[in-house]
Design an enzyme around this catalytic site. Structure first.
Site, mmCIF file in Angstrom:
data_model
loop_
_atom_site.group_PDB
_atom_site.id
_atom_site.type_symbol
_atom_site.label_atom_id
_atom_site.label_comp_id
_atom_site.label_asym_id
_atom_site.label_seq_id
_atom_site.Cartn_x
_atom_site.Cartn_y
_atom_site.Cartn_z
ATOM 1 N N ILE A 1 3.224 18.263 9.136
ATOM 2 C CA ILE A 1 3.931 18.146 7.851
ATOM 3 C C ILE A 1 5.021 19.209 7.732
ATOM 4 O O ILE A 1 5.416 19.583 6.617
ATOM 5 C CB ILE A 1 2.952 18.204 6.656
ATOM 6 C CG1 ILE A 1 2.259 19.568 6.563
ATOM 7 C CG2 ILE A 1 1.931 17.088 6.692
ATOM 8 C CD1 ILE A 1 1.537 19.749 5.214
ATOM 9 N N ASP B 1 3.645 0.250 12.316
ATOM 10 C CA ASP B 1 2.378 -0.216 11.735
ATOM 11 C C ASP B 1 2.067 -1.658 12.102
ATOM 12 O O ASP B 1 1.012 -2.173 11.740
ATOM 13 C CB ASP B 1 2.398 -0.072 10.210
ATOM 14 C CG ASP B 1 2.419 1.384 9.805
ATOM 15 O OD1 ASP B 1 2.742 1.673 8.647
ATOM 16 O OD2 ASP B 1 2.134 2.240 10.669
ATOM 17 N N ARG C 1 -0.394 14.893 13.373
ATOM 18 C CA ARG C 1 0.471 14.378 12.303
ATOM 19 C C ARG C 1 0.945 15.579 11.477
ATOM 20 O O ARG C 1 0.380 15.918 10.464
ATOM 21 C CB ARG C 1 -0.271 13.343 11.456
ATOM 22 C CG ARG C 1 -0.616 12.076 12.230
ATOM 23 C CD ARG C 1 -1.302 11.016 11.382
ATOM 24 N NE ARG C 1 -0.383 10.391 10.433
ATOM 25 C CZ ARG C 1 -0.769 9.398 9.616
ATOM 26 N NH1 ARG C 1 -2.018 8.973 9.619
ATOM 27 N NH2 ARG C 1 0.102 8.855 8.767
ATOM 28 N N LYS D 1 0.833 -1.214 0.000
ATOM 29 C CA LYS D 1 0.000 0.000 0.000
ATOM 30 C C LYS D 1 0.859 1.253 0.000
ATOM 31 O O LYS D 1 0.680 2.159 -0.814
ATOM 32 C CB LYS D 1 -0.889 0.003 1.239
ATOM 33 C CG LYS D 1 -1.545 1.357 1.549
ATOM 34 C CD LYS D 1 -2.463 1.332 2.731
ATOM 35 C CE LYS D 1 -1.794 1.680 4.013
ATOM 36 N NZ LYS D 1 -1.638 3.106 4.313
ATOM 37 N N ASN D 2 1.842 1.321 0.919
ATOM 38 C CA ASN D 2 2.582 2.573 1.100
ATOM 39 C C ASN D 2 3.601 2.825 0.004
ATOM 40 O O ASN D 2 4.055 3.959 -0.173
ATOM 41 C CB ASN D 2 3.205 2.631 2.495
ATOM 42 C CG ASN D 2 2.114 2.738 3.568
ATOM 43 O OD1 ASN D 2 0.966 3.081 3.267
ATOM 44 N ND2 ASN D 2 2.456 2.412 4.798
ATOM 45 N N GLN E 1 8.178 19.050 8.131
ATOM 46 C CA GLN E 1 9.397 18.623 7.423
ATOM 47 C C GLN E 1 9.187 18.575 5.915
ATOM 48 O O GLN E 1 10.108 18.828 5.137
ATOM 49 C CB GLN E 1 9.855 17.250 7.949
ATOM 50 C CG GLN E 1 10.219 17.248 9.423
ATOM 51 C CD GLN E 1 11.352 18.210 9.733
ATOM 52 O OE1 GLN E 1 12.450 18.087 9.184
ATOM 53 N NE2 GLN E 1 11.066 19.193 10.570
HETATM 54 C C1 EPZ Z 1 3.914 6.786 6.904
HETATM 55 O O1 EPZ Z 1 3.189 7.846 7.498
HETATM 56 C C2 EPZ Z 1 2.916 5.652 6.738
HETATM 57 N N1 EPZ Z 1 1.839 6.075 5.843
HETATM 58 C C3 EPZ Z 1 2.344 5.273 8.106
HETATM 59 O O2 EPZ Z 1 1.556 4.111 7.894
HETATM 60 C C4 EPZ Z 1 3.479 4.904 9.049
HETATM 61 O O3 EPZ Z 1 2.955 4.728 10.348
HETATM 62 C C5 EPZ Z 1 4.543 5.993 9.085
HETATM 63 O O4 EPZ Z 1 4.978 6.333 7.758
HETATM 64 C C6 EPZ Z 1 5.777 5.562 9.873
HETATM 65 O O5 EPZ Z 1 6.345 4.434 9.257
HETATM 66 C C7 EPZ Z 1 2.069 6.034 4.512
HETATM 67 O O6 EPZ Z 1 3.147 5.679 4.059
HETATM 68 C C8 EPZ Z 1 0.933 6.465 3.630
HETATM 69 P P1 EPZ Z 1 6.196 9.840 9.126
HETATM 70 P P2 EPZ Z 1 3.871 9.327 7.574
HETATM 71 O O7 EPZ Z 1 6.250 11.126 8.398
HETATM 72 O O8 EPZ Z 1 4.718 9.524 6.391
HETATM 73 C C9 EPZ Z 1 6.747 12.998 12.653
HETATM 74 C C10 EPZ Z 1 -0.352 2.798 7.743
HETATM 75 O O9 EPZ Z 1 -0.937 2.198 8.647
HETATM 76 N N2 EPZ Z 1 6.716 13.998 11.585
HETATM 77 O O10 EPZ Z 1 7.265 8.828 8.889
HETATM 78 O O11 EPZ Z 1 2.775 10.288 7.873
HETATM 79 C C11 EPZ Z 1 5.405 12.305 12.842
HETATM 80 O O12 EPZ Z 1 4.571 13.070 13.705
HETATM 81 C C12 EPZ Z 1 0.123 4.200 7.997
HETATM 82 O O13 EPZ Z 1 -0.081 2.316 6.620
HETATM 83 C C13 EPZ Z 1 6.956 15.332 11.909
HETATM 84 O O14 EPZ Z 1 7.182 15.669 13.066
HETATM 85 O O15 EPZ Z 1 4.787 9.155 8.872
HETATM 86 C C14 EPZ Z 1 5.811 10.993 13.440
HETATM 87 O O16 EPZ Z 1 6.011 11.153 14.831
HETATM 88 C C15 EPZ Z 1 -0.341 4.732 9.332
HETATM 89 N N3 EPZ Z 1 6.937 16.259 10.904
HETATM 90 C C16 EPZ Z 1 7.148 10.689 12.766
HETATM 91 O O17 EPZ Z 1 7.628 11.935 12.256
HETATM 92 C C17 EPZ Z 1 6.692 15.917 9.609
HETATM 93 O O18 EPZ Z 1 6.705 16.816 8.731
HETATM 94 C C18 EPZ Z 1 7.071 9.710 11.609
HETATM 95 O O19 EPZ Z 1 6.098 10.169 10.703
HETATM 96 C C19 EPZ Z 1 6.432 14.571 9.298
HETATM 97 C C20 EPZ Z 1 6.461 13.623 10.301
#
Ligand code: EPZ
Length: 429
Positions: free
Chosen positions: A125, A307, A123, A22-23, A127
């Site tokens: 964004i 996940d 959540r 999916k991802n 970054q």
């Molecule tokens: C991706 O989400 C996945 N989704 C998530 O899977 C998964 O839990 C996550 O990566 C971690 O592996 C998809 O790929 C569509 P991150 P994402 O940016 O990209 C913080 C599922 O079940 N952060 O890696 O949103 C954030 O708050 C889903 O398939 C910032 O602070 O996750 C978190 O604590 C649920 N600022 C950490 O980083 C930002 O700009 C990791 O988030 C971005 C993120």
């Protein structure tokens, strides 16, 4: 509205085929608009998030042709719009990849803020925005929560991610792949789906190196061309079925996997006393006794995947002894515990920590899926429990698991999907 109904206590035996990731699909499909050409993408999972992403591409003018249930051809030659409205982005998180892809194609994007799984925390964004601004885009959020990004042109840059972020890594790759000069992403995410996107972009003529390490270098290409690409198997779907067998008992061959992507999951299940044999493209999972306790800290890849955290909490709820889960990625991801408590688990949550006292058995109960992976955890709990479990908000599960009812029924689970009379049009809250 639909429910999944499970009569638990059945051992699982047979074979399950895993679908495409999916991802990876959600990152690769937006990437297809970077070339004014045709991309053929194979092994796409048949899930609602992917359908929504393809709908977005159609909406901005791409021609999307389904070749079969798992293959699409995307012709991005005549894309006319760089705007994606809220009614298309609100259902899922990955819609924000359209910002990076549209910036990469047009140097401008107007994309409404995304929706997606709400585990109970924010959540951000920031970054993603940091990367876009370093590439030369000016970004602002207008009154309708539309991210408005534009630049005369994008120029390669160095981005050090303050936190390892899959989404930011993907979005910056998409935006920078045609920028002038070199972009270096440091502290990049190393997930298999990040590597899959890099391989897809390189198939289009891009120059992305180092994906899978924490430094990714992207040399901007003048133009990209179409390609044919097959998406990797879904690491989390595979892991979910591995844990289902571990919790319900039995022996199941899980096919279409890349065992290397499952290393951290396999290691933890072996620690719990589950037997796992690895083959080239499959793993055999055998579980005949009560699992033993273990401790888990979720981390970015190659650590234990966040996940998989809710699913493992179910297994550990049945283990002998006390286990601890430390959620190392999200600020809070234990909302599902409230639903599991209705089935007799003994889990105490304190911020990012969950202390799990193993119990002898779970009891079937009516529960809700609060998000995608929480829903998967409810399914696993229902399979292992004594009695009947009814799971509402199946819509969340269908976002990420293709044919989950059929796949589990094929290995002996007593599981079905029923429509709740009179609730046909209710929407999950
Ligand atoms: C991706 O989400 C996945 N989704 C998530 O899977 C998964 O839990 C996550 O990566 C971690 O592996 C998809 O790929 C569509 P991150 P994402 O940016 O990209 C913080 C599922 O079940 N952060 O890696 O949103 C954030 O708050 C889903 O398939 C910032 O602070 O996750 C978190 O604590 C649920 N600022 C950490 O980083 C930002 O700009 C990791 O988030 C971005 C993120």
């Amino acid at each position: 509205m639909e429910k999944i109904v499970i009569s638990g206590g059945k051992k699982l035996c047979g074979k399950i085929d895993v679908s495409g990731a999916k991802n990876a699909a959600l990152a690769i499909i937006p990437g297809a608009i970077l070339a004014q050409d045709v991309c053929r993408i194979e092994n796409i999972p048949n899930i609602s998030d992917v359908a929504m992403m393809l709908k977005i591409l159609s909406h901005i003018g791409a021609k999307v042709r389904a070749i079969n249930e798992h293959t699409v051809e995307i012709d991005s030659t005549n894309i006319i719009s760089h705007t994606v409205s809220h009614d298309l982005t609100k259902y899922f998180r990955a819609s924000y990849y359209m910002i990076g892809a549209l910036l990469g194609r047009f140097s401008k994007a107007r994309v409404a803020m995304p929706g997606g799984c709400d585990f109970g925390g924010v959540r951000p964004i920031d970054q993603h925005i940091k990367g876009f601004e370093l590439l030369g885009a000016s970004i602002f959020l207008d009154e309708d929560a539309i991210v408005d990004a534009s630049a005369d042109s994008l120029t390669g840059t160095n981005v050090y991610l303050d936190t390892v972020s899959v989404g930011a890594t993907v979005n910056i790759m998409l935006a920078s792949v045609k920028a002038k000069g070199m972009t270096v992403i440091e502290n990049a995410a190393k997930e298999p789906h990040v590597v899959d996107l890099a391989n897809f972009l390189n198939s289009m003529g891009a120059d992305v190196r180092g994906a899978g390490t924490d430094v990714i270098k992207i040399r901007g290409a003048d133009s990209l061309h179409g390609c044919t690409y097959s998406i990797i198997p879904d690491q989390i779907e595979a892991g979910t079925y591995m844990v289902a067998v571990a919790a319900a008992g039995g022996d199941v061959l899980i096919n279409n996997v890349i065992p290397k992507h499952l290393d951290s999951i396999t290691a933890k299940l072996v620690e719990c006393g589950i037997e796992i044999d690895e083959f080239d493209e499959s793993v055999l999972v055998r579980s005949f006794g009560r699992p033993t306790k273990c401790n888990i800290k979720t981390m970015p890849h190659p650590g234990f995947p966040t996940d998989m955290q809710p699913q493992m909490a179910v297994l550990l709820s049945l283990a002998s002894g006390t286990s601890i889960i430390n959620e190392g990625v999200w600020d809070s991801r234990f909302r599902y515990v409230e639903q599991l408590s209705r089935m007799g688990v003994s889990i105490k949550v304190d911020g990012k920590l969950a202390v799990i006292e193993g119990v002898d058995h779970l009891k079937g109960a009516p529960v809700k899926a609060d998000d995608l992976r929480a829903g998967a955890a409810m399914v696993i709990a229902g399979l292992a429990a004594r009695g009947t479990t009814e799971i509402e908000n199946v819509i969340y599960i269908d976002r990420g698991y293709e044919d989950i009812v059929e796949k589990l029924r094929s290995v002996g689970a007593d599981i079905s999907r029923v429509t709740v009379p009179g609730m046909e049009f209710a929407v999950a809250n």
